[in-house]
Design an enzyme around this catalytic site. Structure first.
Site, PDB file in Angstrom:
ATOM      1  N   ASP A  16      37.850  12.787  29.407  1.00  0.00           N
ATOM      2  CA  ASP A  16      37.727  11.973  28.199  1.00  0.00           C
ATOM      3  C   ASP A  16      38.913  11.027  28.106  1.00  0.00           C
ATOM      4  OD1 ASP A  16      36.651  11.006  25.863  1.00  0.00           O
ATOM      5  OD2 ASP A  16      36.796  12.891  24.749  1.00  0.00           O
ATOM      6  N   LYS A  17      38.774  10.054  27.223  1.00  0.00           N
ATOM      7  CA  LYS A  17      39.802   9.046  26.981  1.00  0.00           C
ATOM      8  C   LYS A  17      39.891   8.789  25.484  1.00  0.00           C
ATOM      9  CE  LYS A  17      40.064   4.323  26.031  1.00  0.00           C
ATOM     10  NZ  LYS A  17      39.308   3.563  25.005  1.00  0.00           N
ATOM     11  N   HIS A  18      41.096   8.487  25.016  1.00  0.00           N
ATOM     12  CA  HIS A  18      41.269   8.113  23.607  1.00  0.00           C
ATOM     13  C   HIS A  18      42.193   6.911  23.531  1.00  0.00           C
ATOM     14  CE1 HIS A  18      41.659   8.453  19.262  1.00  0.00           C
ATOM     15  NE2 HIS A  18      42.954   8.235  19.437  1.00  0.00           N
ATOM     16  N   SER A  19      41.860   5.970  22.646  1.00  0.00           N
ATOM     17  CA  SER A  19      42.726   4.829  22.367  1.00  0.00           C
ATOM     18  C   SER A  19      43.228   4.934  20.936  1.00  0.00           C
ATOM     19  CB  SER A  19      41.956   3.511  22.546  1.00  0.00           C
ATOM     20  OG  SER A  19      42.723   2.423  22.043  1.00  0.00           O
ATOM     21  N   THR A  55      34.503   2.072  18.123  1.00  0.00           N
ATOM     22  CA  THR A  55      33.591   2.141  19.266  1.00  0.00           C
ATOM     23  C   THR A  55      32.156   2.422  18.823  1.00  0.00           C
ATOM     24  OG1 THR A  55      35.364   2.864  20.738  1.00  0.00           O
ATOM     25  CG2 THR A  55      33.121   3.357  21.437  1.00  0.00           C
ATOM     26  N   ARG A 108      44.999  12.774   3.455  1.00  0.00           N
ATOM     27  CA  ARG A 108      46.129  11.975   3.935  1.00  0.00           C
ATOM     28  C   ARG A 108      45.956  10.509   3.585  1.00  0.00           C
ATOM     29  NH1 ARG A 108      45.829  12.597   9.890  1.00  0.00           N
ATOM     30  NH2 ARG A 108      47.560  11.134   9.909  1.00  0.00           N
ATOM     31  N   SER A 137      45.432  15.386  14.461  1.00  0.00           N
ATOM     32  CA  SER A 137      44.144  14.787  14.128  1.00  0.00           C
ATOM     33  C   SER A 137      43.421  14.294  15.376  1.00  0.00           C
ATOM     34  CB  SER A 137      44.352  13.628  13.151  1.00  0.00           C
ATOM     35  OG  SER A 137      43.130  13.000  12.843  1.00  0.00           O
ATOM     36  N   LYS A 175      40.068  16.833  17.651  1.00  0.00           N
ATOM     37  CA  LYS A 175      38.700  16.371  17.967  1.00  0.00           C
ATOM     38  C   LYS A 175      38.500  16.248  19.470  1.00  0.00           C
ATOM     39  CE  LYS A 175      39.019  12.725  15.232  1.00  0.00           C
ATOM     40  NZ  LYS A 175      40.170  12.907  14.329  1.00  0.00           N
ATOM     41  N   LYS A 176      39.482  15.699  20.172  1.00  0.00           N
ATOM     42  CA  LYS A 176      39.328  15.519  21.615  1.00  0.00           C
ATOM     43  C   LYS A 176      39.256  16.861  22.344  1.00  0.00           C
ATOM     44  CE  LYS A 176      38.835  11.181  22.118  1.00  0.00           C
ATOM     45  NZ  LYS A 176      37.586  10.663  22.718  1.00  0.00           N
TER      46      LYS A 176
END
Length: 434
Positions: free
Chosen positions: A79-82, A119, A167, A182, A186-187
């Protein structure tokens, strides 16, 4: 255990145990913790911070507050996260490219936040496509296609969903510990075997300085690795959009041009760098350089485009999207050209201001209940360093109404600086954190 004792510990600068943090996360998810207690918890962490071990414990507790996915697939799950930017549609290229190279990519993504595009909103510009997919259907798509890009169900990290909402209204969004927990709760709930993080820096990013970006990247990498997930972060530049467009359908069009060989540049370079790092971490390439070559090859020969089209169809979109995308994407009724008023070079682009201009056009949400117009946005934006003369087109506004286009044009002129000479361009890739 009770919420008051955990909050009191934090207030007294004592570190809660993993068991206490787990209880608190369960209380957030199940309702045993009130909104007032959640806000006090967030503020205490924001003010006092957490050591690395407690940050990892909070992340895992929030992950385990809901479902954790399990896979039985003939290849590594990645997986990838930005961290978010403008004109950043890398995920739409990277997921199919990784799948074409033998990885499986169940990418749980988000919607637009603040000035940055989401996204999921971009994908939903494709007619019929759904990003709200039950877990059983997600598993089938990933098995059959190799990739899917979907939103989190209510059963994924519910403690994070509850805490984030608190928050947002208690001025505690900026906490490094809470941002880390956070993102990763999820990831990690998707159980990836390797993860790559794209930490943005610059005018179009949340992190404006190298120091801020590096601190977040180190926190994310250390926490993910402590959870047993091999992770690397790339700090990449966001002083201008990665593609010359901002807006959901307009960015999907740029993705399709990149996937079909009609354009290149920064979007390809970042996709190749992130994909190469991830293939190496997942054991699908002998080195990051070898992985980059694999990603570049499947982007160049059209295989990633066909894989993307398969994903679109599997998520309810039209069949054959790689061939017919130009006729299928929605178009705005008003297109307004914005021209340069003085000669010179484009020396600076305020990405945050441009992102907010697109939100005001209807391309994002001012409040959660707003409906997004997929067709509006900014297209054909000239990059940094471009030489312009008075009357040259520097961008085109796509709007629902003429008055909206005029307001966006004023915002765009204020956001784009034309000077006698442009400064040196920053590097696209600033740093690798591993």
């Amino acid at each position: 255990m009770d919420a008051r004792s955990v909050i009191a510990k934090l207030r007294q600068r004592q570190v809660p145990t993993a068991a206490e943090l787990s209880w608190f996360a369960e209380g957030l998810a199940g309702g045993a913790v009130s909104d007032a207690q959640a806000g006090a918890f967030a503020m205490a962490i924001c003010l006092t911070g957490l050591p690395a071990e407690a940050r990892s414990a909070l992340t895992l507790a929030m992950r385990d507050s809901g479902d954790v996915l399990h896979w039985d697939l003939p290849g590594p799950v990645v997986d990838k996260h930005s961290t978010g930017g403008v004109g950043d549609c890398v995920s739409l290229l990277l997921a199919p490219a990784l799948a074409e190279c033998g990885a499986f990519v169940p990418m749980i993504s988000g919607r637009g936040l603040g000035h940055t595009g989401g996204t999921l909103d971009k994908l939903e510009a494709i007619p019929g496509l759904s990003t709200q997919v039950p877990q059983e259907r997600l598993a089938k798509i990933v098995e059959d296609v190799g990739c899917a890009i979907v939103g989190a169900t209510a059963r994924i990290a519910p403690a994070d969903k509850r805490l984030y909402a608190v928050r947002d209204v208690t001025a505690t969004v900026e906490s490094l510990d809470l941002i880390t927990a956070s993102i990763l709760s999820k990831k990690l709930a998707a159980s990836p075997q390797a993860l790559v993080l794209d930490v943005k820096i610059g005018s179009g990013a949340f992190m404006k300085t190298v120091e801020e970006a590096r601190a977040l990247a180190v926190s994310l990498v250390e926490t993910a690795k402590a959870a047993g997930c091999p992770t690397q972060a790339l700090i990449t530049d966001m002083n201008q959009p990665l593609v010359p467009a901002l807006g959901n359908a307009l960015e999907v069009a740029e993705v399709m041009r990149a996937l079909t060989g009609q354009s290149g540049g920064a979007i390809i370079d970042i996709t190749v760098a992130l994909g190469g790092a991830l293939l190496h971490q997942a054991g699908l390439a002998d080195s990051a350089t070898a992985g980059e070559a694999q990603i570049a090859a499947v982007l160049a020969d059209g295989r990633a485009a066909e894989r993307f089209a398969r994903m679109v169809a599997a998520q309810g979109g039209p069949a054959g999207f790689a061939d017919d995308w130009a006729q299928l994407l929605p178009e705005a009724p008003v297109i307004h050209e914005v021209t340069a008023q003085t000669p010179g070079q484009i020396a600076a682009i305020d990405g945050e201001a441009l992102g907010l201009a697109v939100v005001r056009l209807g391309g994002g949400r001012m409040v959660e209940s707003d409906r997004v117009d997929p067709a509006v946005g900014i297209a054909d934006l000239l990059p940094l360093g471009s030489t312009v003369a008075p009357g040259d087109v520097i961008a085109r506004i796509h709007a629902a109404r003429a008055e909206d286009a005029q307001q966006a044009a004023s915002a765009l002129r204020a956001a784009v600086t034309v000077a006698p000479a442009a400064p040196d361009l920053p590097p696209l890739l600033h740093e690798r954190i591993s």
